[in-house]
Design a protein around this motif. Sequence first.
Motif, PDB file in Angstrom:
ATOM      1  N   LYS A  41      18.568  -0.725  -8.355  1.00 21.07           N
ATOM      2  CA  LYS A  41      18.867   0.598  -8.912  1.00 21.07           C
ATOM      3  C   LYS A  41      18.679   0.627 -10.430  1.00 21.07           C
ATOM      4  N   ALA A  42      18.463   1.841 -10.963  1.00 20.72           N
ATOM      5  CA  ALA A  42      18.336   1.963 -12.411  1.00 20.72           C
ATOM      6  C   ALA A  42      19.611   1.443 -13.068  1.00 20.72           C
ATOM      7  N   GLY A  43      19.482   0.513 -13.989  1.00 17.78           N
ATOM      8  CA  GLY A  43      20.646  -0.019 -14.675  1.00 17.78           C
ATOM      9  C   GLY A  43      21.441  -1.020 -13.870  1.00 17.78           C
ATOM     10  N   ALA A  44      20.927  -1.388 -12.670  1.00 21.69           N
ATOM     11  CA  ALA A  44      21.705  -2.287 -11.819  1.00 21.69           C
ATOM     12  C   ALA A  44      21.741  -3.705 -12.358  1.00 21.69           C
ATOM     13  N   LEU A  45      20.770  -4.040 -13.203  1.00 25.66           N
ATOM     14  CA  LEU A  45      20.718  -5.413 -13.700  1.00 25.66           C
ATOM     15  C   LEU A  45      21.618  -5.629 -14.910  1.00 25.66           C
ATOM     16  N   ALA A  46      22.492  -4.657 -15.207  1.00 29.37           N
ATOM     17  CA  ALA A  46      23.336  -4.752 -16.397  1.00 29.37           C
ATOM     18  C   ALA A  46      24.179  -6.018 -16.399  1.00 29.37           C
ATOM     19  N   TRP A  47      24.515  -6.534 -15.204  1.00 28.01           N
ATOM     20  CA  TRP A  47      25.366  -7.730 -15.165  1.00 28.01           C
ATOM     21  C   TRP A  47      24.672  -8.957 -15.731  1.00 28.01           C
ATOM     22  N   LEU A  48      23.340  -8.888 -15.929  1.00 20.63           N
ATOM     23  CA  LEU A  48      22.638 -10.032 -16.504  1.00 20.63           C
ATOM     24  C   LEU A  48      22.807 -10.085 -18.022  1.00 20.63           C
ATOM     25  N   GLY A  49      23.148  -8.942 -18.608  1.00 21.17           N
ATOM     26  CA  GLY A  49      23.270  -8.911 -20.064  1.00 21.17           C
ATOM     27  C   GLY A  49      22.784  -7.590 -20.608  1.00 21.17           C
TER      28      GLY A  49
ATOM     29  N   ILE B  34      13.888  -0.973 -11.333  1.00 20.37           N
ATOM     30  CA  ILE B  34      12.809  -1.467 -10.476  1.00 20.37           C
ATOM     31  C   ILE B  34      12.939  -0.903  -9.070  1.00 20.37           C
ATOM     32  N   SER B  35      13.423   0.349  -8.993  1.00 22.84           N
ATOM     33  CA  SER B  35      13.646   0.900  -7.646  1.00 22.84           C
ATOM     34  C   SER B  35      12.346   1.130  -6.891  1.00 22.84           C
ATOM     35  N   PHE B  36      11.206   1.153  -7.603  1.00 24.66           N
ATOM     36  CA  PHE B  36       9.951   1.328  -6.854  1.00 24.66           C
ATOM     37  C   PHE B  36       9.651   0.128  -5.966  1.00 24.66           C
TER      38      PHE B  36
ATOM     39  N   LEU C 213       0.825  -1.205   0.000  1.00 23.99           N
ATOM     40  CA  LEU C 213       0.000   0.000   0.000  1.00 23.99           C
ATOM     41  C   LEU C 213       0.858   1.253   0.000  1.00 23.99           C
ATOM     42  N   VAL C 214       1.956   1.221   0.798  1.00 25.35           N
ATOM     43  CA  VAL C 214       2.792   2.411   0.882  1.00 25.35           C
ATOM     44  C   VAL C 214       3.466   2.697  -0.456  1.00 25.35           C
ATOM     45  N   VAL C 215       3.852   1.637  -1.170  1.00 21.85           N
ATOM     46  CA  VAL C 215       4.457   1.856  -2.487  1.00 21.85           C
ATOM     47  C   VAL C 215       3.472   2.582  -3.390  1.00 21.85           C
ATOM     48  N   ILE C 216       2.189   2.166  -3.334  1.00 26.93           N
ATOM     49  CA  ILE C 216       1.187   2.828  -4.167  1.00 26.93           C
ATOM     50  C   ILE C 216       1.076   4.309  -3.798  1.00 26.93           C
ATOM     51  N   VAL C 217       0.971   4.586  -2.483  1.00 26.22           N
ATOM     52  CA  VAL C 217       0.862   5.976  -2.034  1.00 26.22           C
ATOM     53  C   VAL C 217       2.072   6.780  -2.489  1.00 26.22           C
ATOM     54  N   ASN C 218       3.254   6.174  -2.331  1.00 23.14           N
ATOM     55  CA  ASN C 218       4.490   6.857  -2.682  1.00 23.14           C
ATOM     56  C   ASN C 218       4.516   7.225  -4.165  1.00 23.14           C
ATOM     57  N   GLN C 219       4.121   6.275  -5.022  1.00 17.98           N
ATOM     58  CA  GLN C 219       4.123   6.544  -6.452  1.00 17.98           C
ATOM     59  C   GLN C 219       3.093   7.614  -6.804  1.00 17.98           C
ATOM     60  N   LEU C 220       1.919   7.570  -6.115  1.00 19.45           N
ATOM     61  CA  LEU C 220       0.898   8.596  -6.374  1.00 19.45           C
ATOM     62  C   LEU C 220       1.426   9.974  -6.012  1.00 19.45           C
ATOM     63  N   LEU C 221       2.105  10.069  -4.846  1.00 18.45           N
ATOM     64  CA  LEU C 221       2.623  11.369  -4.435  1.00 18.45           C
ATOM     65  C   LEU C 221       3.689  11.854  -5.398  1.00 18.45           C
TER      66      LEU C 221
ATOM     67  N   ASN D 196      20.865  -5.080   2.235  1.00 13.60           N
ATOM     68  CA  ASN D 196      20.046  -4.146   1.460  1.00 13.60           C
ATOM     69  C   ASN D 196      20.888  -3.329   0.495  1.00 13.60           C
ATOM     70  N   TYR D 197      22.136  -3.014   0.921  1.00 13.12           N
ATOM     71  CA  TYR D 197      23.018  -2.268   0.021  1.00 13.12           C
ATOM     72  C   TYR D 197      23.295  -3.072  -1.241  1.00 13.12           C
ATOM     73  N   LEU D 198      23.605  -4.375  -1.048  1.00 16.21           N
ATOM     74  CA  LEU D 198      23.898  -5.217  -2.206  1.00 16.21           C
ATOM     75  C   LEU D 198      22.672  -5.368  -3.090  1.00 16.21           C
ATOM     76  N   LEU D 199      21.512  -5.558  -2.458  1.00 17.03           N
ATOM     77  CA  LEU D 199      20.260  -5.637  -3.225  1.00 17.03           C
ATOM     78  C   LEU D 199      20.071  -4.389  -4.075  1.00 17.03           C
ATOM     79  N   GLU D 200      20.256  -3.236  -3.421  1.00 17.76           N
ATOM     80  CA  GLU D 200      20.072  -1.968  -4.093  1.00 17.76           C
ATOM     81  C   GLU D 200      21.028  -1.823  -5.277  1.00 17.76           C
TER      82      GLU D 200
END
Lengths: 207, 205
Positions: free
Chosen positions: B64-72, B80-82, A82-90, B55-59
């Motif tokens: 991060k934008a362009g972080a998946l470049a190592w896949l190809g 997919i930072s959202f 839910l928070v992701v949705i709110v965040n994207q809306l904002l 979490n740092y490694l995940l990020e």
Amino acid sequence: MAEKVSNKKVLFNPLSKDNPVIVQILGICSALAVTAKLEPAIVMGLSVIAVLALANVILSLIRNTIPTNIRIIVQLVVVAGLVVIVNQLLLAYAYNVSKQLSVFIGLIITNCILMGRLEAFAMSNKPWPSFLDGIGNGLGYTIILIIVAFFRELLGCGTLLGIQVIPECFYQHGYQNNGLMILPPMALIVVACIIWVQHSFNKDLQE
Amino acid sequence: MENLNLFIRSIFIDNMIFAYFLGMCSFLAVSKNVKTALGLGIAVTFMLVITLPINYLLETYILKAGALAWLGEEYANIDISFLSLIMFIAVIASMTQLVEMAVEKYSPSLYASLGIFLPLIAVNCAILGGSLFMQQRDFGSVWTAICAGGGWVLGWLLAIVAIAAIRERVTSYSNVPKPLRGIGITFIITALMGIAFMSFLGIKF
């Protein structure tokens, strides 16, 4: 919550007698950090109301199917969605405010109000009362946020919602904005004052 | 050297409690006496130092934008930072559960003293906040992230132990106005400590 409570009580108790911020001491982090100005405080309050009400309904619907061992993870995932949705809306419709709120929108996930209400209410009640409980607690939270932000912005900047309220001639006669009010620690003092007032009216809350 | 600076800065200037108000709920709820405060502080330290590098490694390598470049080549412009909020909280919640089980199995005495705090940690804003600040500030390497995280959480530990000590004294020795007793006076103490900590603001390394 064992005894049957009427829906009206569920909705209105959190506004003062059972206020999430100053009586249950939940959700303090964000209540203090976003209240330097009125506008972010209102946006934050609305976001919390929306997330809290929806999360309460969703978890109350699936409460009988969640295994107790992993319930915290399930709750967190629902809230995070839910928070992701709110965040994207904002980000889409209120970009400046969302920049001011920075990480605090994300931190709604770990806002203790959510976990507290989900654990204490939604997990053991039907969807409709849970929805009202979410709205009520969200409103209680928003009211405190607005009161704190009102005093901080008025005394700290002389403005309300960005509009100059204290007239120019005051400044010419030597009136000064109280810069201390904008600093983070003053939020705590304002909340302490609210607690003081509220506890002096409600004798049964005193320790 | 830069990491040391960041570490000290994170303890005193960017203090989690006094500058950002993160982890306030447990800070206020579990600061009635020094011993439990220290227990919670150590548990939080432990969790943040584990989850922040993950979490740092995940990020860096996934979100991060362009972080998946190592896949190809074809993955290079995926952003997919959202999803980061969900990922971070899932890591924190599951690590908490894992650590709880591991501690229970291998060190029952530690579990007995930390046990009640472990579930609280999943919803401690200081930990998720640490990950979100890490994401915001774009640290250069995992070591920098660990140094900053260690500093934040030590600052938190310092604050909770200090306030617990003050609260112990206040409740037994002073005559606080009745409506302010308990939580009210704690807010005021925290505010005064916050103002004191602001004096570190001018320090430059």
